[in-house]
Motif scaffolding. Structure first.
Motif, PDB file in Angstrom:
ATOM      1  N   GLY A 214       0.790  -1.224   0.000  1.00  0.00           N
ATOM      2  CA  GLY A 214       0.000   0.000   0.000  1.00  0.00           C
ATOM      3  C   GLY A 214       0.820   1.271   0.000  1.00  0.00           C
ATOM      4  N   ARG A 215       2.127   1.152  -0.293  1.00  0.00           N
ATOM      5  CA  ARG A 215       3.001   2.324  -0.248  1.00  0.00           C
ATOM      6  C   ARG A 215       3.827   2.430  -1.523  1.00  0.00           C
ATOM      7  NH1 ARG A 215       6.255   3.235   5.165  1.00  0.00           N
ATOM      8  NH2 ARG A 215       6.496   5.196   4.023  1.00  0.00           N
ATOM      9  N   HIS A 216       4.222   3.663  -1.844  1.00  0.00           N
ATOM     10  CA  HIS A 216       5.147   3.915  -2.947  1.00  0.00           C
ATOM     11  C   HIS A 216       6.580   3.675  -2.462  1.00  0.00           C
ATOM     12  CE1 HIS A 216       1.603   6.111  -4.410  1.00  0.00           C
ATOM     13  NE2 HIS A 216       2.095   5.882  -5.615  1.00  0.00           N
ATOM     14  N   PHE A 217       7.430   3.194  -3.358  1.00  0.00           N
ATOM     15  CA  PHE A 217       8.837   3.020  -3.056  1.00  0.00           C
ATOM     16  C   PHE A 217       9.624   3.102  -4.354  1.00  0.00           C
ATOM     17  CE2 PHE A 217       7.251  -1.200  -3.960  1.00  0.00           C
ATOM     18  CZ  PHE A 217       8.287  -1.869  -4.593  1.00  0.00           C
ATOM     19  N   THR A 218      10.922   3.204  -4.250  1.00  0.00           N
ATOM     20  CA  THR A 218      11.769   3.292  -5.436  1.00  0.00           C
ATOM     21  C   THR A 218      12.812   2.185  -5.422  1.00  0.00           C
ATOM     22  OG1 THR A 218      13.249   4.852  -4.305  1.00  0.00           O
ATOM     23  CG2 THR A 218      11.499   5.786  -5.691  1.00  0.00           C
ATOM     24  N   VAL A 219      13.129   1.699  -6.624  1.00  0.00           N
ATOM     25  CA  VAL A 219      14.237   0.774  -6.829  1.00  0.00           C
ATOM     26  C   VAL A 219      15.165   1.477  -7.811  1.00  0.00           C
ATOM     27  CG1 VAL A 219      14.955  -1.513  -7.562  1.00  0.00           C
ATOM     28  CG2 VAL A 219      12.714  -1.208  -6.508  1.00  0.00           C
ATOM     29  N   GLY A 220      16.286   1.971  -7.316  1.00  0.00           N
ATOM     30  CA  GLY A 220      17.124   2.815  -8.167  1.00  0.00           C
ATOM     31  C   GLY A 220      16.325   4.037  -8.587  1.00  0.00           C
ATOM     32  N   CYS A 224       7.785   2.534  -7.868  1.00  0.00           N
ATOM     33  CA  CYS A 224       6.945   1.338  -7.745  1.00  0.00           C
ATOM     34  C   CYS A 224       5.882   1.554  -6.670  1.00  0.00           C
ATOM     35  CB  CYS A 224       7.789   0.117  -7.378  1.00  0.00           C
ATOM     36  SG  CYS A 224       9.154  -0.242  -8.514  1.00  0.00           S
ATOM     37  N   PHE A 225       4.920   0.645  -6.663  1.00  0.00           N
ATOM     38  CA  PHE A 225       3.873   0.677  -5.639  1.00  0.00           C
ATOM     39  C   PHE A 225       3.617  -0.742  -5.155  1.00  0.00           C
ATOM     40  CE2 PHE A 225      -0.554   0.439  -4.208  1.00  0.00           C
ATOM     41  CZ  PHE A 225      -0.585   1.476  -3.279  1.00  0.00           C
ATOM     42  N   GLY A 226       3.688  -0.948  -3.849  1.00  0.00           N
ATOM     43  CA  GLY A 226       3.472  -2.268  -3.274  1.00  0.00           C
ATOM     44  C   GLY A 226       2.000  -2.632  -3.232  1.00  0.00           C
ATOM     45  N   GLN A 227       1.614  -3.663  -3.974  1.00  0.00           N
ATOM     46  CA  GLN A 227       0.206  -4.046  -4.045  1.00  0.00           C
ATOM     47  C   GLN A 227      -0.207  -4.978  -2.917  1.00  0.00           C
ATOM     48  OE1 GLN A 227      -2.578  -3.441  -5.653  1.00  0.00           O
ATOM     49  NE2 GLN A 227      -1.829  -1.922  -7.097  1.00  0.00           N
ATOM     50  N   ARG A 228       0.543  -6.057  -2.701  1.00  0.00           N
ATOM     51  CA  ARG A 228       0.178  -7.050  -1.693  1.00  0.00           C
ATOM     52  C   ARG A 228       1.364  -7.977  -1.468  1.00  0.00           C
ATOM     53  NH1 ARG A 228      -2.119  -8.109  -6.519  1.00  0.00           N
ATOM     54  NH2 ARG A 228      -1.785 -10.151  -7.493  1.00  0.00           N
ATOM     55  N   LEU A 229       1.247  -8.786  -0.438  1.00  0.00           N
ATOM     56  CA  LEU A 229       2.284  -9.773  -0.175  1.00  0.00           C
ATOM     57  C   LEU A 229       2.313 -10.817  -1.283  1.00  0.00           C
ATOM     58  CD1 LEU A 229       1.867 -10.400   3.656  1.00  0.00           C
ATOM     59  CD2 LEU A 229       3.397  -8.792   2.511  1.00  0.00           C
TER      60      LEU A 229
END
Length: 277
Positions: A214-220, A224-229
């Protein structure tokens, strides 16, 4: 049946088995005993209409035909697609013998809320990048990969909708991630899983991936946005077992990583930073 069901309820609720009532073998209605006990905890047993096809990224109680033909025994099922994660009696029963299933659920879901504990592990790095060109093909490690918004990693099966779970209307299929710490601590009869054997696109170290749901994050440079486990399933168990490493379904429960959407284009490299937004 009574002992195996009691053990499964304890496992699913993460309790000591001594806390779960054990009806006498001659009890005429053992399920009433368990329903009353669960009701004290504002929980209930929800019958599953078609347990053989019940896709659920969490544990549920499965009743499978006993191998000796004498009734049923309880086991813990898990995954989408589902499989047996644990059989307390350790018998030869398989998921193909499932006859009934029950989901343990709160009586009022509106009163239930997941625990939101703050994490100190808000940053990490990419330790490995893994792609597979086709569904069920052997994954390989690469040093870098081009990420495209809404598609995933160039060279991976999900980039062109060729993955086992590809769906034009689904979310969370662009990118999968797993913590290197989870792989380090994995205990399988045949040893650890290599990064490519886990069949996740990115292996990260340092960051708490569960906290990114449920959070935005970056890879390099890629957003990205985390959808679910990304919980384990019978599909992963089948592929890893065929490669000589059975047991991943149970071992990776709640440690299977994260499913994410790719929101921007860019290149991802081994060693890139991973950071919560």
């Amino acid at each position: 049946m009574q002992r195996s069901v009691a053990a499964c309820l304890a496992s699913i609720l993460e309790l000591d088995v001594a806390e779960v009532p054990l009806p006498d073998p001659a009890h005429p209605r053992p399920w009433t005993v368990w329903r009353n006990w669960l009701g004290q905890r504002r929980l209930g047993l929800v019958p599953i209409a078609d347990p053989a096809r019940f896709d659920w990224p969490g544990p549920w109680l499965a009743l499978v035909r006993a191998a000796d033909g004498d009734g049923c025994v309880g086991a813990v099922a898990f995954g989408a697609p589902p499989g047996l994660a644990w059989s307390p009696i350790g018998g030869p029963e398989t998921f193909d013998a499932v006859e009934r299933g029950y989901l343990i659920a709160p009586a009022d879901v509106a009163l239930w809320a997941p625990a939101c504990e703050p994490t100190s592990r808000r940053a990490g790095t990419v330790e490995a990048i893994v792609v597979a060109p086709e569904a069920e093909a052997s994954p390989v490690q690469v040093e870098r990969a081009l990420a495209r918004a809404g598609r995933g990693l160039d060279g991976d099966r999900y980039f062109d909708q060729r993955g086992t779970f590809s769906s034009a209307h689904g979310r969370g299929h662009d990118l999968t991630l797993i913590e290197a710490e989870a792989l380090d601590g994995l205990e399988l009869p045949a040893g650890r899983l290599a990064p490519e054997e886990a069949r996740r696109n990115l292996v990260t170290r340092g960051i708490d991936l569960d906290a990114l749901v449920g959070r935005h994050f970056t890879v390099g440079e890629v957003e990205c946005f985390g959808q679910r486990l990304c919980e384990p399933c019978a599909h992963l168990e089948r592929l890893t077992a065929a490669a000589g490493k059975p047991g991943t379904l149970r071992a990776l429960i709640h440690r299977g990583g994260l499913r994410a959407d790719v929101l921007s284009d860019g290149e991802i490299r081994v060693g890139d930073d991973v950071a919560a937004g």
